[in-house]
Write an enzyme that holds these catalytic residues in place. Structure first.
Site: not given
Lengths: 494, 365
Positions: B12-14
């Site tokens: 998951g990420c930003a």
């Protein structure tokens, strides 16, 4: 030779329905309306069982059996005895039944999303199962204004990635063809005439019909080729690779004779090879001849049996100008084949798909051609696995016939099918109502399509093309390293 | 435990991006501030930045950012480069040692241009020549990894939180008209520098939030066309697909968005304009292997522009905003507000709807 034993219990009401249903002469009635069982004629087709209003009939394996040892099993012994009596080649039908060859579909398990990405609910979101199959050009083209030109050759459009496999009129009845054609039309998929020609009453279904050109060229004429959505050149089939066909003169009667363009009563013999195809360059010529005859408006398919070097064969076909390769695996069904061929020749479809898909990718031509897989597809999960291994779509023969009543007694070659499927006897063929049959086929395909959507949604995939060749969606169990390598999948837990 | 590239790791990420349409060059300070707000969308196992317009003095040369595991791999790579390129300038990339970033590889930068006679003999254009050489380094030189190789741009990435990565690379000292940033939350990696984002080829960079469910179908399709997916990450595959579609097939980025986030067949069928309907269905059919399913939001940087795109169901957040000549994209609105608290317009682009911005003085790609 007795394989089954017929019994009844006290609930029998002596209605004699079983007598009229049995097309193999295994149940007759004496003058005083008592049933006489001829156990040796029973093929276990379950027709009498299904129609007995009292549920009084039981068909069981005969408990009297040969003494087996670890090498010679019951069938081995009975087949030796039969061949010693007759001197003949053993005939059989349906798909291979060699128990020692695994069904590899059962050794692959599917993935699902958990936490890191969301599964998709097919009841709430679009879930796309439509597939286009055919050739794709290598490059896009633009006109002078820079607009994209549609340079795609003709394609088949399937609403669900399942077609009905080739089964010829002659091997099966006209009513079966009617049911398949009507179902294909309603489902937005295709049915396939097989090599026996196309009955004129089915011309209105041309948009959903694939016509076959096989080595006997039965029923092939210009109108036939143009009364179809696609043309399939049949080189071989999974049940009998390398072997031709033989429809006995007894079945070449009336419309079958007319449709096949074979005189009544004459055996229709399909040679083992096409006598104008002795090599791959000859195939390319036939592909182009058919394209000429149909004005380049229809995709041309080539159907081959999955044999040892299927990958280079498929590569050759992909370069022959063919649009679609149809590969029929070891377990593919048939109306009649020599038993030794059926059970001992060819390779399982799972390996064939994996090997062909991988080879075409290595040669950078996978996008140029579509692959249809067949040969033992039993349900929606098999379909999903075949596509994840690399097929564009699958086709089903036996499963479709089961929907129409077939109980896989493997007696098609006798021509006495009690379910009115693999027979031309008008008394038997009328047992299958084509409208009801079509309805059942539509139900089956709709059920499978729903299941495919559920499976895809679980994996977070909402379009079938994102599943094609997506081998990460599969994990193996009970497979060795070599099997995993050829299938191109990882072991469960990896 | 296997490192990235030997096993597929989801994360998951930003993501965050800033683009100045007027070509104004801003320091890396703003993008660091933006991505820092989303600290808890990362887990310290990967962060990175891409800046465009950062090397004006060398803008005609390919800027190579390279990671090395050892001096041996550096020497081998430099010998490889020497045979194929004019090396105009080479140096270590200046870093600031911080306790938050450890286990750094050797990080080098080269400005190069293809040797004219080698280029001519290869019968390739300059971009293809360079990209093939870079793919070859990544593929075959043990311990060497080309992080970015475009002109007047560069990628700065590491294992760590993105704000620490920014400090490490001193990105406040660079000035660019376009910046993207990424903070990563991989699920089980020991952390490998090359596995961080952005991922790039030539001037194309991608930062990505999501996990694509079509991964293996896409990977196996793009590998047919000479790419080799060494990292087994979604971002790498997306980058190669975009490179293939734009550079080899000649599609525009908007057309690419109709391939990778293609409209549903039902949407296409409901499109009133017949030409448009035919065009969309042609694109889906022609490039069906490149449809990407599953959640993603991506920012694609390229020379003179940036594209933001969501998967067609919008399964990942993505917000866009405008203020004057500046455009902002981010996983969260807060990350935009922290650097521009009063945007002229702020909106969430629809799933599958590409937002493409380019420099005002240049034509779009």
């Amino acid at each position: 030779m007795r394989r089954y034993r017929i019994r009844k219990d006290d609930s029998c009401v002596s209605c004699l329905r079983c007598v009229s249903e049995c097309s193999f002469g295994a149940i007759t009635a004496s003058e005083n309306r008592t049933l006489v069982f001829h156990h040796d004629k029973c093929v276990d087709c379950q027709r009498c069982v299904s129609f007995c209003p009292a549920g009084a009939i039981y068909i069981t394996e005969d408990e009297n059996r040969f003494r087996e040892n670890s090498v010679f099993r019951k069938d081995d012994i009975s087949e030796i005895i039969l061949q010693a009596e007759t001197g003949g080649v053993l005939l059989s039908s349906m798909g291979a039944r060699e128990k020692n060859i695994p069904v590899y579909f059962d050794r692959m398990l599917l993935n699902a999303s958990q936490v890191t990405n969301p599964s998709i609910d097919p009841l709430r979101e679009p879930m796309e199962t439509a597939v286009f199959i055919g050739q794709r050009p290598e490059k896009i083209q633009r006109d002078k204004e820079g607009r994209l030109i549609n340079n795609l050759p003709p394609h088949l459009e399937l609403k669900t990635p399942i077609l009905f496999a080739a089964m010829s009129y002659g091997a099966i009845s006209l009513n079966v063809h009617k049911a398949l054609a009507a179902a294909a039309e309603e489902l937005g998929t295709y049915w396939n005439t097989g090599e026996g020609g196309l009955h004129e009453s089915l011309y209105p279904y041309k948009e959903n019909t694939i016509v076959q050109v096989a080595s006997g060229r039965f029923g092939v004429h210009e109108t036939y080729l143009n009364t179809a959505a696609a043309i399939e050149i049949k080189i071989g089939q999974g049940a009998k690779p390398g072997i031709g066909g033989h429809l006995t003169g007894r079945k070449i009667i009336g419309d079958v004779s007319r449709t096949r363009m074979v005189p009544e009563g004459l055996d229709a013999i399909s040679p083992a090879p096409h006598h104008d195809i002795y090599s791959i360059e000859d195939l390319a010529q036939l592909v182009m001849s058919i394209k000429e005859a149909t004005h380049y408006r229809k995709p041309v398919m080539v159907k081959v049996a999955a044999v040892h070097n299927i990958a280079p064969i498929a590569s050759g076909i992909a370069r022959s100008g063919a649009d679609i390769i149809s590969i029929d695996g070891y377990r593919g069904g048939t109306g009649a084949a020599p038993k030794r061929i059926r059970d001992n020749v060819g390779i399982p479809i799972e390996f064939a798909i994996a090997a062909v898909d991988q080879r075409l990718r290595e040669e950078k031509i996978r996008d140029r051609v579509s692959i249809i897989a067949s040969g033992g597809i039993r349900n929606s999960a098999d379909t999903v696995k075949a596509i994840a291994l690399g097929a564009d779509a699958v086709s089903i023969g036996t499963a479709a016939l089961c929907a129409l009543g077939c109980h896989i007694c493997a007696s098609c070659h006798t021509g006495r099918c009690a379910w009115g499927i693999a027979t031309q006897d008008p008394e038997l063929t009328k047992r299958l109502d084509p409208e009801k049959g079509a309805k059942r086929l539509v139900n089956l395909m709709n059920a499978w399509t729903r299941e495919i959507k559920e499976i895809m949604g679980g994996m977070g995939i909402n379009s079938i093309e994102a599943l094609r060749g997506n081998r990460m969606a599969l994990r193996g169990v009970a497979l060795n390293e070599k099997e995993l390598e050829i299938l191109g999948i990882r072991y469960a837990g990896e | 435990m296997k490192k990235e590239g030997e096993v597929r790791i989801s994360s998951g990420c930003a993501i965050s991006g800033i683009f100045c349409r007027d070509g104004r060059r801003i320091t890396g300070e703003a993008i660091k501030k933006s991505i820092k707000v989303m600290h808890n969308r990362s887990n310290g196992l990967g962060g990175g930045f891409a800046g465009y317009g950062i090397y004006p003095q060398y803008k005609d040369y390919y800027a190579l950012h390279v990671f090395y595991d050892s001096q041996t791999s550096r020497e081998e790579t430099e010998r490889f480069l020497d045979r194929r390129f004019d090396i105009i300038n080479l140096s270590k990339i200046p870093v600031r040692q911080t306790s938050a970033i450890a286990d750094a590889p050797l990080i080098w930068r080269y400005f190069v241009s293809p040797l004219p006679h080698m280029l001519q003999d290869s019968q390739l254009d300059e971009d293809e020549y360079t990209s093939l050489a870079m793919i070859r380094i990544n593929d075959s030189i043990d311990g060497a990894y080309v992080v970015s190789c475009g002109k007047d741009m560069g990628v700065f990435k590491a294992v760590g939180y993105p704000e620490d990565v920014a400090d490490f690379y001193r990105i406040e000292e660079y000035e660019g008209y376009s910046w993207t940033a990424h903070g990563r939350y991989p699920t089980n990696t020991p952390g490998w520098w090359a596995g961080s984002h952005p991922f790039s080829l030539l001037d194309l960079t991608v930062v990505h939030n999501g996990e694509i469910s079509s991964y293996d179908a896409n990977r196996r399709a793009v590998e047919m066309y000479g790419y080799s997916c060494n990292l087994l990450t979604d971002t790498e595959v997306i980058t190669y697909i975009l490179d293939y579609l734009t550079r080899k097939q000649g599609l525009t980025l908007e057309e690419c968005s109709h391939v990778i986030a293609a409209p549903f067949w039902s949407t296409i069928a409901a499109t009133e304009d017949e030409d448009e309907r035919n065009r969309l269905s042609y694109m889906r059919n022609m490039f069906s292997s490149f449809l990407i399913t599953g959640p993603f939001s991506i920012l694609v940087g390229f020379s003179g522009g940036m594209m933001a795109l969501n998967d067609r169901l919008k399964l990942r957040s993505l917000v866009a905003a405008e203020k004057g000549h500046t455009v902002y994209f981010s996983s969260e609105e807060a990350a935009i507000r922290v650097i521009e608290d009063n945007p002229d317009r702020i909106w969430a682009p629809r799933g599958g709807e590409a937002v493409i911005v380019t420099l005002e003085k240049e034509a779009g790609r």
